[in-house]
Scaffold this active site. Structure first.
Site, PDB file in Angstrom:
ATOM      1  N   LYS A 273       0.831  -1.392  -0.270  1.00  0.00           N
ATOM      2  CA  LYS A 273       0.068  -0.248   0.039  1.00  0.00           C
ATOM      3  C   LYS A 273       0.963   1.341   0.117  1.00  0.00           C
ATOM      4  O   LYS A 273       0.399   2.423  -0.416  1.00  0.00           O
ATOM      5  CB  LYS A 273      -1.099  -0.077   1.246  1.00  0.00           C
ATOM      6  CG  LYS A 273      -2.096  -0.987   1.157  1.00  0.00           C
ATOM      7  CD  LYS A 273      -3.040  -0.895   0.000  1.00  0.00           C
ATOM      8  CE  LYS A 273      -4.128  -1.907   0.075  1.00  0.00           C
ATOM      9  NZ  LYS A 273      -5.187  -1.849  -1.039  1.00  0.00           N
TER      10      LYS A 273
ATOM     11  N   GLU B 181      -9.781   5.533   2.876  1.00  0.00           N
ATOM     12  CA  GLU B 181     -10.639   4.420   3.819  1.00  0.00           C
ATOM     13  C   GLU B 181      -9.540   3.349   4.055  1.00  0.00           C
ATOM     14  O   GLU B 181      -8.859   3.348   3.532  1.00  0.00           O
ATOM     15  CB  GLU B 181     -11.532   3.794   2.530  1.00  0.00           C
ATOM     16  CG  GLU B 181     -11.111   2.942   1.452  1.00  0.00           C
ATOM     17  CD  GLU B 181     -10.186   3.537   0.531  1.00  0.00           C
ATOM     18  OE1 GLU B 181      -9.383   2.776   0.150  1.00  0.00           O
ATOM     19  OE2 GLU B 181     -10.183   4.866   0.281  1.00  0.00           O
TER      20      GLU B 181
ATOM     21  N   SER C 105       1.659  -9.705  -0.855  1.00  0.00           N
ATOM     22  CA  SER C 105       1.404  -8.311  -0.605  1.00  0.00           C
ATOM     23  C   SER C 105       1.434  -7.541   0.634  1.00  0.00           C
ATOM     24  O   SER C 105       1.570  -6.435   0.756  1.00  0.00           O
ATOM     25  CB  SER C 105      -0.182  -8.150  -1.246  1.00  0.00           C
ATOM     26  OG  SER C 105      -1.032  -8.709  -0.357  1.00  0.00           O
TER      27      SER C 105
END
Length: 393
Positions: free
Chosen positions: A85, A107, A375
């Site tokens: 991210k 969010e 990830s």
């Protein structure tokens, strides 16, 4: 392909008052990606702050476990903040700074995007507020604390299913009334144009690196790419530079929850998803017979979302990628398998991709290679899983 769409998918299905804000964002994003100063600053932060490039690790013991194709792990879990991210958050925060925005909102589901955005905001000196569903706050306490420690204000959303969908709803409400001085940092490859294209751009560094690394290690392209898919940012980031190479099979793994037949899952493409509009774009959405958004379920907060990013919908519709699902139980098995073969504790989201190997590997050959996008790391999930195991005793 229409600039604002992926085939028929995507678009800008938003209130008219947001169109000028999205036009401004599109213009600034296009300009920034042609500006060497912006690109150099982003490259510097990616390398010296986030920790790129991430390794492409040959999973020797995992490969021996299946006795088939060679498995490589793209180690996005080793990045600062613990997940992919940060790639997108750094890019969008630099863009917000360039646009003169004083505040950003985000969010978050699993909390990783919230942490990454709060981190980049602290680094660049921008006010940050994060919307997070009450259910996700309860199961991701560690990341809530991290966001607050970084100076972000966390808004607990107690409407609807109290998960990612509802956090996005509240973030859009905020954005509609504050876009003059606020940038909304959407964390996945979803939302109205230009967000899916923008997130793909910032996350494609994953696939760009992996492509170079596998060619150096193996002398050729991989045969399979595997990544978990909620909205789809880590998957589209890995897939991006390989899409034009038809020899590479692209596989997205959705959350099968308690099983497709139970209705308690988040499998849009591998389940009963239908074309629909959610959060500003046309894609595949889980809906009831009246077109209302269905509640979803997944043990992983980051995959607990009723729609999928529009480019994934397009890749599915054209047959370029295929989308499968694994259940909560299978994901937990994948979680333990990676921990006990490679000494790596994955995020529950990433564990879905690992779990799918049990289905994929018997079909592969020893001469082939598979890249799995790891990830994120599983620190955030350990307390939740420990409590789950205690409840079973």
């Amino acid at each position: 392909m229409n600039k604002k769409r992926f085939g028929e998918f995507g678009g800008q299905f938003v209130p008219e008052l947001l169109i000028p804000a999205l036009r401004e964002l599109e213009t600034e994003f296009s300009s920034a990606t042609q500006d060497s100063r912006f690109l150099n600053r982003l490259a510097y932060l990616n390398e010296h702050y986030a920790g790129r490039p991430t390794p492409l690790h040959f999973a020797e013991r995992l490969t021996k476990h299946f006795k088939k194709a060679r498995i490589y792990l793209k180690r996005e879990d080793l990045l600062h903040t613990g997940a992919h991210k940060i790639n997108n958050s750094l890019g969008q925060l630099l863009l917000a700074k360039r646009m003169g925005k004083k505040r950003v909102i985000a969010e978050t589901g699993a909390g990783q995007h919230g942490v990454a955005t709060a981190t980049a905001a602290a680094l660049l000196g921008i006010q940050c507020e994060v919307y997070m569903g009450k259910k996700d706050v309860q199961r991701q306490q560690l990341n809530v604390y991290r966001m607050k420690t970084l100076g972000a204000r966390v808004h607990e959303v107690d409407s609807g299913s109290q998960t990612l969908k509802d956090a996005i709803n509240e973030a859009f409400r905020d954005y509609a009334s504050s876009f003059h001085d606020t940038h909304y940092v959407i964390g996945s490859a979803l939302g109205p144009h230009p967000y899916p294209a923008m997130v793909k751009y910032f996350q494609s560094i994953i696939g760009t690196e992996a492509k170079q690394q596998i060619q150096k290690r193996e002398g050729r392209l991989p045969d399979y790419l595997v990544a978990c898919v909620g909205g789809g940012s880590n998957a589209i980031g890995l897939f991006a530079p390989f899409i034009r190479h038809s020899s590479v099979q692209l596989i997205g793994v959705e959350a099968g929850g308690k099983g497709i037949r139970t209705g308690q899952h988040a499998a849009r493409l591998g389940g009963p998803g239908k074309k629909g509009i959610l959060h500003g774009s046309l894609s595949y959405v889980l809906q009831d017979k009246n077109g209302q958004i269905q509640k979803t379920h997944s043990v992983s907060a980051g995959l607990d979302y009723p729609a999928i990013g529009p480019e994934h919908a397009y890749l599915h519709a054209t047959g370029r990628a295929r989308y499968e699902s694994v259940t909560d139980t299978q994901a937990l098995n994948g979680f333990r398998l990676l921990a006990q073969t490679e000494g790596i504790i994955p995020a529950l989201e990433s564990a879905h991709a690992i779990a799918y190997l049990s289905r994929l590997m018997p079909k592969t050959k020893k001469s082939e290679t598979v890249i799995v996008n790891l990830s994120g790391r599983g620190d955030k999930d350990v307390a939740q899983l420990s409590a789950r195991e205690e409840e079973k005793k």
